[in-house]
Design a protein around this motif. Sequence first.
Motif, PDB file in Angstrom:
ATOM      1  N   CYS A  13      89.336 100.031  17.639  1.00 39.73           N
ATOM      2  CA  CYS A  13      88.186 100.345  18.493  1.00 39.73           C
ATOM      3  C   CYS A  13      87.506  99.104  19.053  1.00 39.73           C
ATOM      4  CB  CYS A  13      87.169 101.182  17.712  1.00 39.73           C
ATOM      5  SG  CYS A  13      87.749 102.835  17.289  1.00 39.73           S
ATOM      6  N   TRP A  37      88.567 103.017  30.611  1.00 34.58           N
ATOM      7  CA  TRP A  37      89.614 103.938  30.181  1.00 34.58           C
ATOM      8  C   TRP A  37      89.137 105.378  30.268  1.00 34.58           C
ATOM      9  CZ3 TRP A  37      93.876 101.311  29.944  1.00 34.58           C
ATOM     10  CH2 TRP A  37      93.880 100.003  29.465  1.00 34.58           C
ATOM     11  N   THR A  38      90.012 106.255  30.751  1.00 35.49           N
ATOM     12  CA  THR A  38      89.725 107.690  30.673  1.00 35.49           C
ATOM     13  C   THR A  38      90.048 108.170  29.261  1.00 35.49           C
ATOM     14  OG1 THR A  38      91.954 108.355  31.330  1.00 35.49           O
ATOM     15  CG2 THR A  38      90.369 107.951  33.096  1.00 35.49           C
ATOM     16  N   LEU A  39      89.620 109.387  28.923  1.00 38.50           N
ATOM     17  CA  LEU A  39      89.905 109.920  27.589  1.00 38.50           C
ATOM     18  C   LEU A  39      91.400 110.079  27.363  1.00 38.50           C
ATOM     19  CD1 LEU A  39      87.119 112.640  27.097  1.00 38.50           C
ATOM     20  CD2 LEU A  39      87.315 110.412  25.996  1.00 38.50           C
ATOM     21  N   ALA A  40      92.133 110.498  28.404  1.00 36.90           N
ATOM     22  CA  ALA A  40      93.586 110.646  28.262  1.00 36.90           C
ATOM     23  C   ALA A  40      94.253 109.297  28.011  1.00 36.90           C
ATOM     24  CB  ALA A  40      94.158 111.311  29.514  1.00 36.90           C
ATOM     25  N   GLN A  41      93.814 108.263  28.722  1.00 32.25           N
ATOM     26  CA  GLN A  41      94.378 106.929  28.516  1.00 32.25           C
ATOM     27  C   GLN A  41      94.027 106.401  27.127  1.00 32.25           C
ATOM     28  OE1 GLN A  41      92.477 105.097  31.901  1.00 32.25           O
ATOM     29  NE2 GLN A  41      94.349 105.183  33.143  1.00 32.25           N
ATOM     30  N   LEU A  42      92.795 106.667  26.695  1.00 28.82           N
ATOM     31  CA  LEU A  42      92.385 106.227  25.371  1.00 28.82           C
ATOM     32  C   LEU A  42      93.189 106.927  24.283  1.00 28.82           C
ATOM     33  CD1 LEU A  42      90.306 104.324  24.064  1.00 28.82           C
ATOM     34  CD2 LEU A  42      88.768 106.279  23.874  1.00 28.82           C
ATOM     35  N   GLN A  43      93.510 108.211  24.485  1.00 23.26           N
ATOM     36  CA  GLN A  43      94.334 108.944  23.528  1.00 23.26           C
ATOM     37  C   GLN A  43      95.731 108.333  23.442  1.00 23.26           C
ATOM     38  OE1 GLN A  43      93.483 111.941  21.559  1.00 23.26           O
ATOM     39  NE2 GLN A  43      95.248 110.976  20.591  1.00 23.26           N
ATOM     40  N   ASP A  44      96.304 107.947  24.584  1.00 15.89           N
ATOM     41  CA  ASP A  44      97.628 107.308  24.589  1.00 15.89           C
ATOM     42  C   ASP A  44      97.586 105.981  23.840  1.00 15.89           C
ATOM     43  OD1 ASP A  44      98.722 109.370  26.010  1.00 15.89           O
ATOM     44  OD2 ASP A  44      98.459 108.420  27.976  1.00 15.89           O
ATOM     45  N   LEU A  46      95.499 105.117  21.425  1.00 14.16           N
ATOM     46  CA  LEU A  46      95.350 105.388  19.999  1.00 14.16           C
ATOM     47  C   LEU A  46      96.666 105.867  19.399  1.00 14.16           C
ATOM     48  CD1 LEU A  46      93.597 105.638  17.473  1.00 14.16           C
ATOM     49  CD2 LEU A  46      92.957 107.934  18.231  1.00 14.16           C
ATOM     50  N   ASP A  47      97.396 106.742  20.107  1.00 16.80           N
ATOM     51  CA  ASP A  47      98.690 107.217  19.601  1.00 16.80           C
ATOM     52  C   ASP A  47      99.661 106.055  19.403  1.00 16.80           C
ATOM     53  OD1 ASP A  47      97.700 109.766  19.671  1.00 16.80           O
ATOM     54  OD2 ASP A  47      98.683 110.333  21.545  1.00 16.80           O
ATOM     55  N   GLU A  48      99.666 105.125  20.352  1.00 19.30           N
ATOM     56  CA  GLU A  48     100.548 103.959  20.227  1.00 19.30           C
ATOM     57  C   GLU A  48     100.143 103.092  19.042  1.00 19.30           C
ATOM     58  OE1 GLU A  48     102.091 100.181  22.963  1.00 19.30           O
ATOM     59  OE2 GLU A  48     100.811 101.735  23.817  1.00 19.30           O
TER      60      GLU A  48
END
Length: 277
Positions: A13, A37-44, A46-48
């Motif tokens: 974070c 960052w958008t929420l979708a980009q932030l999710q990607d 975090l997944d990585e």
Amino acid sequence: MERTFASINSLFCQYVAGYTGSDVTRRGSDPASDAVWTLAQLQDLLDEWILCWQQRPHEGLRNPYLSGRTLSPNESYAIAVARAGYLPVALSAEDYIELLPAVWRAVNDYGIKVNYRTYDNPELNRLRRQRSGMTAKQDLWEVHYDPYDVSRVWVRRSDSRRWIEAPWTHLPMVRAPFADFTWRHARQLLANQGKDDTSETAIAQVLAKLLRRSGKAPAGSEQVLARTRAAIEAPSRPALPPAASADAEDRDSEDEEVPVTLFGVFNPLEEEGKPLW
């Protein structure tokens, strides 16, 4: 869990643009200007990061048979499965409903309103105009729905935590399951005709014509109807157990002696010298 959250905060974070920190002493002068960052980009992202984290050795993960070696979460999980085995457990109907999207609604005299649809069931009588006790949700009731079959919803009872299934009141007009995107498309067709797209009866009539149409679909409806048919053909969800009567629920709430089956306790000392894999 607390240590994992701390690791996410310190290793992920704080390096993300727009990080505000846990308090005012740990944030920049203008973090809003760095939020890119958008929420979708932030999710990607975090997944990585999680993929790398799962392969990273942790000081707190050790094995008595592998002295001096720290393990990653994936390695520790693999050893546990190799030693204790893996038992797949099918989801029950309650588990399935628990994982569905949720909205919070009031239970009125007519039932529950979700996206201009009315749902009702006599079992809701004891909940009508009552507070749920969830002050964080303005005393509304938790309602779960299946986006691919909005012909019914499930309301969680606060006293027993069980579910009440409430069908759509206009379902006899349609007589077929339909998805949320099919409902929105029917509303759009109604609006294109200059009619009231908030009238539940009018939407139900348009929806019924769409689902009954055997010939060529209206222009712009081909993809929606194809997706609807695919959703209907998908495996059906498990059924809830039949609702218990009030007397039966009172009996269930009483203390009863239930036989307990004891399981053996795993003793790692007895496994000494045996391979881990």
